[in-house]
Design an enzyme around this catalytic site. Structure first.
Site, PDB file in Angstrom:
ATOM      1  N   ASP A   1      -9.655  -2.455   1.886  1.00 37.03           N
ATOM      2  CA  ASP A   1      -9.620  -3.896   1.683  1.00 37.03           C
ATOM      3  C   ASP A   1     -11.001  -4.466   2.026  1.00 37.03           C
ATOM      4  O   ASP A   1     -11.519  -4.216   3.110  1.00 37.03           O
ATOM      5  CB  ASP A   1      -8.538  -4.461   2.621  1.00 37.03           C
ATOM      6  CG  ASP A   1      -8.313  -5.936   2.400  1.00 37.03           C
ATOM      7  OD1 ASP A   1      -8.616  -6.418   1.293  1.00 37.03           O
ATOM      8  OD2 ASP A   1      -7.835  -6.603   3.346  1.00 37.03           O
TER       9      ASP A   1
ATOM     10  N   ASP B   1     -10.107  -7.169  -4.761  1.00 37.85           N
ATOM     11  CA  ASP B   1     -10.799  -6.715  -3.552  1.00 37.85           C
ATOM     12  C   ASP B   1     -10.028  -5.686  -2.737  1.00 37.85           C
ATOM     13  O   ASP B   1     -10.304  -5.497  -1.570  1.00 37.85           O
ATOM     14  CB  ASP B   1     -11.171  -7.917  -2.679  1.00 37.85           C
ATOM     15  CG  ASP B   1      -9.935  -8.644  -2.173  1.00 37.85           C
ATOM     16  OD1 ASP B   1      -8.840  -8.391  -2.689  1.00 37.85           O
ATOM     17  OD2 ASP B   1     -10.077  -9.469  -1.258  1.00 37.85           O
ATOM     18  N   GLU B   2      -9.026  -5.068  -3.313  1.00 37.10           N
ATOM     19  CA  GLU B   2      -8.345  -4.013  -2.546  1.00 37.10           C
ATOM     20  C   GLU B   2      -7.846  -2.901  -3.465  1.00 37.10           C
ATOM     21  O   GLU B   2      -7.481  -3.144  -4.609  1.00 37.10           O
ATOM     22  CB  GLU B   2      -7.198  -4.585  -1.705  1.00 37.10           C
ATOM     23  CG  GLU B   2      -6.249  -5.441  -2.475  1.00 37.10           C
ATOM     24  CD  GLU B   2      -5.157  -6.064  -1.613  1.00 37.10           C
ATOM     25  OE1 GLU B   2      -4.762  -5.462  -0.608  1.00 37.10           O
ATOM     26  OE2 GLU B   2      -4.693  -7.146  -1.983  1.00 37.10           O
TER      27      GLU B   2
END
Lengths: 415, 367
Positions: free
Chosen positions: A9, A111-112
């Protein structure tokens, strides 16, 4: 054998990426060390906080609150409008590094990512050491920090990466659930949000542990199958597997808030054209065709309505989409001032087969070729290279909408 | 209103008109069937305001009058009656007594005065259409009517009568079906009839033996079959210029046994059952047609011998479009005509021109 799953993350993704970009382009200060946040442009009225720095967090600024609220908490906060194109680039670079460590990487959102490390142990050794080396590599090569959670299950890996931030590696294996996950407040549990948390607190459930120990049947009576699901989560029960990057997109859409209220039909059409340009470029980039087109309108009173239509045959042609978009808009618009417009394409299908129709326009092939050439030019030299002449002197941006998070399905639909 | 009839006659009449009664309507009276006794005749009528069917019931009349009775209840009721005489007596407040042997029903009806009148059609254009021809014309084209109403005019079929020729045309954007034959001379007509009207007419034509008469006005059409008549609204607007779509020349012409091609397509459809494209690939070359289809389920490969003139061709189709057309063709041998792999294919009889089916191909990228 138990699997080894990583959840990686990016810490304050948008803000970190913006900070790295600015440092690389000569900025002397690091945004992450200031009270700063990414949020829409106040002047053009896009009003919410999308990401914030650790300092801003200390002022009590939360993701999702309006810019005005944020300013009242911290008047000197530095607000930066989002740059989705940059974020996609960073996200892609981040994903590429991860792909070196496993053949099974699932892009979960911009974003992960989830990474199945099970079969990579033979090559890269101990999971914990590998996680640290991934974390350091991202920091060194890309300049931003990540949190990595390690577990035998996706859910637990995700919970682990949420523990202490930033720039940390955590594990929550099954034997660690009691010690590491149960003491956390119930709001921290995946899928428990603003609406569910008060309900659970009403039942006397304050921590994840409280939920885990709660009677499963009782929770099902209160929250139906959703209750059962989060009860399972609280007990670390989750059987989903890491899926290869989802290539099946459900839809592509772009929308924009206009910096003044639009009352003129022609002007609204131009805004729609600028959105259609972006949406159809993205559709072609994805190598797909669309069968359903929808237009949404938010008016000055903030009420939203939309209108959609199924096409007789699938298309990816900008002008065909635009023609339908304007017709849909004209049918649904009541003439009141408009604040926000959106164009969405759904019911996507692949291109390898195309059922030819009697109603295909004669110039269909030519239009498709023109679209391809325009795409290639814009991709190589930038979107401003080619602009439709109807935008000249209109004051309206000829291509609108980001290539942002709309690309990804909502989390809940994937896990 | 008072009359006596037989159970059989009543079942027939109720079945005939109830097809025009709509299941859901905003006007509750339209859920009923009108019984009307007037001028020594008993009439039953049902309508959903788009189509209306009226039929005569033979019986013994005692008293005139009219009442509307629930179509759903009545069709169940009459079927369950014993085989014998049935008598209807209309009492006060539209209460209707139906008696058959030892059973006596009292049904609450509605006033017959409130039932909409069917439009009187005294069209300027009147003609008699060969009944069996028209019945097969419907059957052999109706499958190509558009299933969605993106283009409303395509939810009906074009009926064209000119110089003693009668034509019925359906098309949905991906295929076209045209069937034609001879009829009475002296009338010229071009109207678009809704699909549902044709389907109901097809059903009536299967039940009745009388001549089929047609009478048309600007926006309505009346079909009469002996004691039964059906009124329908017509679709407004110009039909697609279908003649423009049918290519007049070809570069490849194939003569093939219809049954073999049909079975082959049906087998191919087993493999193409992923519901999306139902793709069947055809490769015409020499005197051999090679057929292939594949999906996640597996693949099929077979060969059919045929006669070919012109250029060899590789082309792909939605196999369902082929099956739909081949199923209704009664010829042993048919002719296929092509130009390129992205232009229409024509199916027609070896001799004559009583049908034309046009199917547009699927463009695919060979991997």
């Amino acid at each position: 054998m138990d699997r080894i799953i990583f959840h990686i993350d990016v810490n304050s993704a948008y803000l970190s990426w913006e900070a790295v970009y600015r440092l690389q382009h000569g900025s002397l200060t690091d945004l992450r060390t200031l009270s700063s946040a990414i949020g829409g442009d106040e002047k053009s009225r896009h009003g919410i906080i999308l990401a914030k720095s650790e300092i801003a967090k200390k002022y009590g600024i939360k993701t999702g609150e309006s810019l005005r609220e944020a300013k009242s908490k911290c008047p000197e906060i530095m607000l930066i409008p989002p740059n989705y194109r940059l974020y996609m680039k960073c996200s892609n670079a981040f994903y590429e590094i991860l792909c070196e460590y496993s053949s099974l990487v699932q892009r979960y959102s911009v974003d992960e990512c989830f990474l199945d490390y099970t079969d990579s142990q033979a090559l890269y050794g101990d999971p914990l050491e590998a996680a640290y080396s991934i974390k350091e590599r991202v920091k060194k090569e890309l300049g931003f920090t990540v949190n990595i959670g390690i577990s035998s299950k996706k859910l637990l890996a995700k919970m682990a990466s949420e523990l202490e931030k930033p720039d940390k590696v955590h594990t929550i294996f099954e034997h660690e659930i009691k010690e590491k996950m149960w003491p956390l407040p119930i709001e921290e549990l995946f899928m428990v949000g603003r609406r569910t948390a008060p309900k659970l607190r009403g039942l006397g459930i304050k921590t994840i542990g409280d939920l885990a120990k709660y009677d499963r049947e009782l929770i099902r009576i209160h929250l139906k199958s959703f209750g059962e699901m989060i009860w399972n989560y609280a007990n670390g029960i989750d059987s989903s597997t890491v899926k290869k990057e989802e290539s099946i997109q459900k839809g592509i859409g772009n929308s924009t808030t206009i910096s003044y209220d639009v009352t003129d039909r022609k002007e609204a059409h131009l805004v729609l054209l600028s959105l259609t340009e972006m949406v159809s470029m993205r559709l072609r980039e994805a190598d797909m065709l669309t069968k359903v087109i929808s237009v949404s309108v938010k008016n000055f009173g903030f009420s939203t309505y939309s209108h959609q239509r199924k096409l007789p045959g699938p298309t990816d042609c900008t002008m065909v989409i635009y023609e339908n978009v304007t017709q849909l808009f004209d049918q649904v618009w009541k003439g009141e001032p408009i604040r926000h417009l959106g164009v969405h394409l759904t019911d996507l299908c692949g291109k390898e087969f195309y059922q030819i129709s009697i109603f295909d326009k004669n110039d269909r092939e030519r239009q498709m070729q023109a679209d391809r050439v325009m795409d290639a030019l814009r991709k190589k030299y930038g979107n401003d290279t080619l602009v439709r002449s109807s935008f000249i002197n209109s004051g309206i941006r000829p291509i609108r909408g980001g290539v942002g998070e709309d690309n990804y399905q909502m989390m809940s639909s994937l896990l | 209103m008072q009359f006596t009839t037989t159970k059989d006659a009543l079942v027939n009449a109720v079945n005939t008109v109830s097809k025009a009664v709509s299941g859901k309507t905003t006007l509750p009276i339209l859920e009923g069937i009108l019984f009307q006794v007037q001028d020594d005749e008993i009439f039953l009528m049902g309508t959903d305001m788009e189509i209306g069917i009226k039929t005569k019931l033979t019986g013994d009349i005692k008293r005139e009058g009219k009442v509307v009775l629930s179509a759903r209840l009545l069709s169940e009721l009459v079927r369950k009656l014993p085989e014998d005489e049935v008598s209807f007596i209309l009492n006060e407040n539209n209460m209707t007594k139906i008696t058959c042997l030892n059973s006596e029903f009292n049904i609450q009806g509605e006033s017959g005065e409130d039932f909409p009148k069917l439009p009187e059609i005294n069209g300027e254009k009147n003609t008699v259409i060969p009944k069996d021809l028209f019945r097969s014309m419907i059957k052999e084209t109706v499958f190509a009517v558009a299933k969605n109403d993106n283009i409303p005019i395509l939810t009906g079929e074009l009926l064209e009568i000119e110089e003693g020729r009668i034509k019925l045309v359906a098309l949905d954007g991906y295929r076209l079906a045209l069937r034609q034959g001879k009829t009475e001379e002296g009338i010229s007509l071009k109207e678009v009839i809704p699909e549902r009207t044709l389907v109901e007419l097809y059903r009536l034509l299967s039940l009745k033996n009388e001549d089929l008469k047609l009478s048309a006005t600007v926006n309505q059409v009346l079909f009469t079959l002996g004691d039964t008549s059906m009124v329908s609204s017509l679709l407004q607007g110009d039909y697609i210029n279908y003649k423009q779509i049918i290519p007049s020349n070809h570069t490849t012409r194939v003569k093939i046994r219809k049954d073999e091609l049909q079975s082959s397509c049906e087998r191919a459809s087993l493999m193409a059952r992923d519901g999306k494209n139902n793709l069947i690939k055809m490769n015409f070359s020499g005197n051999n047609l090679e057929i292939k289809s594949n999906s996640e389920l597996g693949n099929l490969h077979e060969n059919i011998t045929m006669d070919m003139e012109g250029d060899p061709l590789k082309i792909a189709f939605n196999c369902n479009y082929f099956i739909d057309a081949l199923k209704v063709i009664s010829e042993d041998e048919i002719v296929l005509e092509f130009t390129t792999s992205v232009s229409p294919c024509i199916l027609k009889p070896v001799e004559g021109d009583h049908f034309v089916y046009l199917i547009l191909p699927v463009r695919y990228i060979e991997h």
